[in-house]
Design a protein around this motif. Structure first.
Motif, short mmCIF file in Angstrom:
data_model
loop_
_atom_site.label_atom_id
_atom_site.label_comp_id
_atom_site.label_asym_id
_atom_site.label_seq_id
_atom_site.Cartn_x
_atom_site.Cartn_y
_atom_site.Cartn_z
N VAL A 141 25.72 -4.77 15.36
CA VAL A 141 24.45 -4.45 14.72
C VAL A 141 23.48 -5.61 14.89
N SER A 142 22.22 -5.27 15.12
CA SER A 142 21.20 -6.29 15.32
C SER A 142 20.09 -6.19 14.28
N SER A 154 20.85 0.20 16.77
CA SER A 154 22.13 -0.10 16.14
C SER A 154 22.16 0.38 14.69
N SER A 155 21.01 0.41 14.02
CA SER A 155 20.96 0.88 12.64
C SER A 155 21.29 2.37 12.55
N ALA A 157 24.96 2.86 13.37
CA ALA A 157 25.78 2.45 12.23
C ALA A 157 25.74 3.50 11.12
N GLY A 194 30.71 -3.63 10.42
CA GLY A 194 29.49 -4.04 11.13
C GLY A 194 29.53 -5.53 11.42
N PHE A 200 27.20 -8.67 12.89
CA PHE A 200 25.96 -9.27 13.36
C PHE A 200 26.29 -10.65 13.91
N VAL A 232 18.70 -8.87 8.42
CA VAL A 232 19.76 -7.93 8.81
C VAL A 232 20.73 -7.70 7.65
N PHE A 235 21.56 -3.92 6.00
CA PHE A 235 22.88 -3.29 6.01
C PHE A 235 23.63 -3.40 4.68
N TYR A 269 24.94 0.01 3.34
CA TYR A 269 25.78 0.87 4.18
C TYR A 269 27.21 0.92 3.67
N GLN A 311 28.44 0.99 19.94
CA GLN A 311 27.19 0.34 20.32
C GLN A 311 26.02 1.31 20.20
N GLY A 312 24.84 0.74 19.99
CA GLY A 312 23.63 1.56 19.89
C GLY A 312 22.95 1.75 21.23
#
Length: 315
Positions: free
Chosen positions: A27-28, A33-34, A37, A50, A52, A66, A70, A73, A125-126
């Protein structure tokens, strides 16, 4: 254009059927990526971790932003500070393709360590369509190797899951709005981070220069958008050139760095046009950079290149 509700329902079901163990997700804080996730956590919940990675090439206050994004989540979330490892790996490297491949491989090393710690077999991965299109393969030329595609080593030691692989950026944003994510309107930020906004060697010192300049660019453009002077561009940032020029700092001769300001309008990242930023706003950016960073930077220029022929990022 995808139907957000239908896409989420289908992907959640698909992920429940395919991801039968623990997974980690890179996640970035960006929209890709959001969304990945959010969908994956709906599917497998606490089996998702997750990760980062602070590479040392992140924007100012990125880790804190970030963490905030998150915090709500339904998954374990970890921040890994690997900045020293990335700095060492990129020492002496100036070729942009080498940068991207080194960064991609380094990310996988970090993810493997976390995966081993939590017992994960899957890496989510996103990745979206422009990533693999520009990375080349088959009959496609390589425009640039995205770290999450062309930058990956051949063997990653985990099963790769890419729920957004066939989507474009505008479709991902629609999903983010449907999911009510904080990152829905966040501007894109490249996986390799500021390393590809430093033309030449991405040393820690040069990373600090472009980080501060980038912060000023973002701050002034966002202020101008809030004041109604401009529409908020799709993406806007600073680039550090490997060029020094003569200038004046006070009454003294200065020999400082050159910063490029880049702002573009786009829909899907496949094409873009440069933003017509008013001179008043550009002047504020230039004055702040040269005043606040006058001991390091003494020249600011604006990039008016469209995509094509240029790309959005410089490397």
């Amino acid at each position: 254009m995808v139907n957000p509700e239908e896409f989420v329902v289908e992907k959640v079901e698909e992920l429940r059927n395919t991801v039968d163990g623990k997974a980690i997700i890179a996640v970035s804080g960006g929209v890709d990526s959001s969304v990945a996730a959010a969908i994956t956590s709906r599917a497998i919940g606490e089996r998702l971790t997750g990760v980062f990675v602070d590479t040392g090439y992140m924007r100012k206050n990125e880790a804190e932003d970030v963490k905030r994004i998150f915090s709500g989540y339904d998954m374990d979330f970890r921040v890994v500070d690997a900045s020293d490892e990335f700095y060492e790996a990129l020492k002496g490297v100036v070729n942009p393709e080498r940068k991207r491949k080194i960064i991609g491989a380094k990310f996988i090393e970090v993810f493997r360590d976390v995966a081993e710690e939590v017992g994960a077999e899957y890496l989510v991965q996103g990745t979206i369509a422009p990533d693999w299109i520009e990375s080349g393969g088959e009959l496609r030329d390589t425009i640039k190797s995205h770290h999450n595609v062309g930058g990956l080593p051949k063997k990653i030691g985990m099963k790769l899951v890419e729920p957004l692989r066939e989507l474009y950026k505008d479709e991902v944003r629609e999903l983010a709005r449907y999911l009510k994510l904080d990152a829905a309107e966040r501007q894109p930020f490249p996986g390799p981070g500021l390393a590809i906004r430093i033309i030449g060697e991405a040393t820690p010192e040069r990373a600090e220069i472009v980080r501060e300049a980038n912060y000023i660019v973002e701050d002034e453009i966002e202020k101008a958008a809030e004041e109604g002077k401009i529409s908020r561009p799709w993406q806007y940032f600073a680039v550090l050139l490997p060029v020094k020029t003569v200038g004046v700092h006070g009454d003294l001769r200065a020999y400082g760095e050159t910063i490029v300001v880049r702002a573009v309008e786009s829909l899907d990242a496949m094409s873009a046009s440069y933003s017509r930023i008013p001179h008043e706003v550009l002047d504020r950016i230039s004055v702040r950079i040269t005043n606040e960073m006058g001991d390091k930077v003494n020249r600011v220029v604006y990039d008016i290149t469209n995509k094509p022929p240029g790309t959005i990022e410089w490397e």
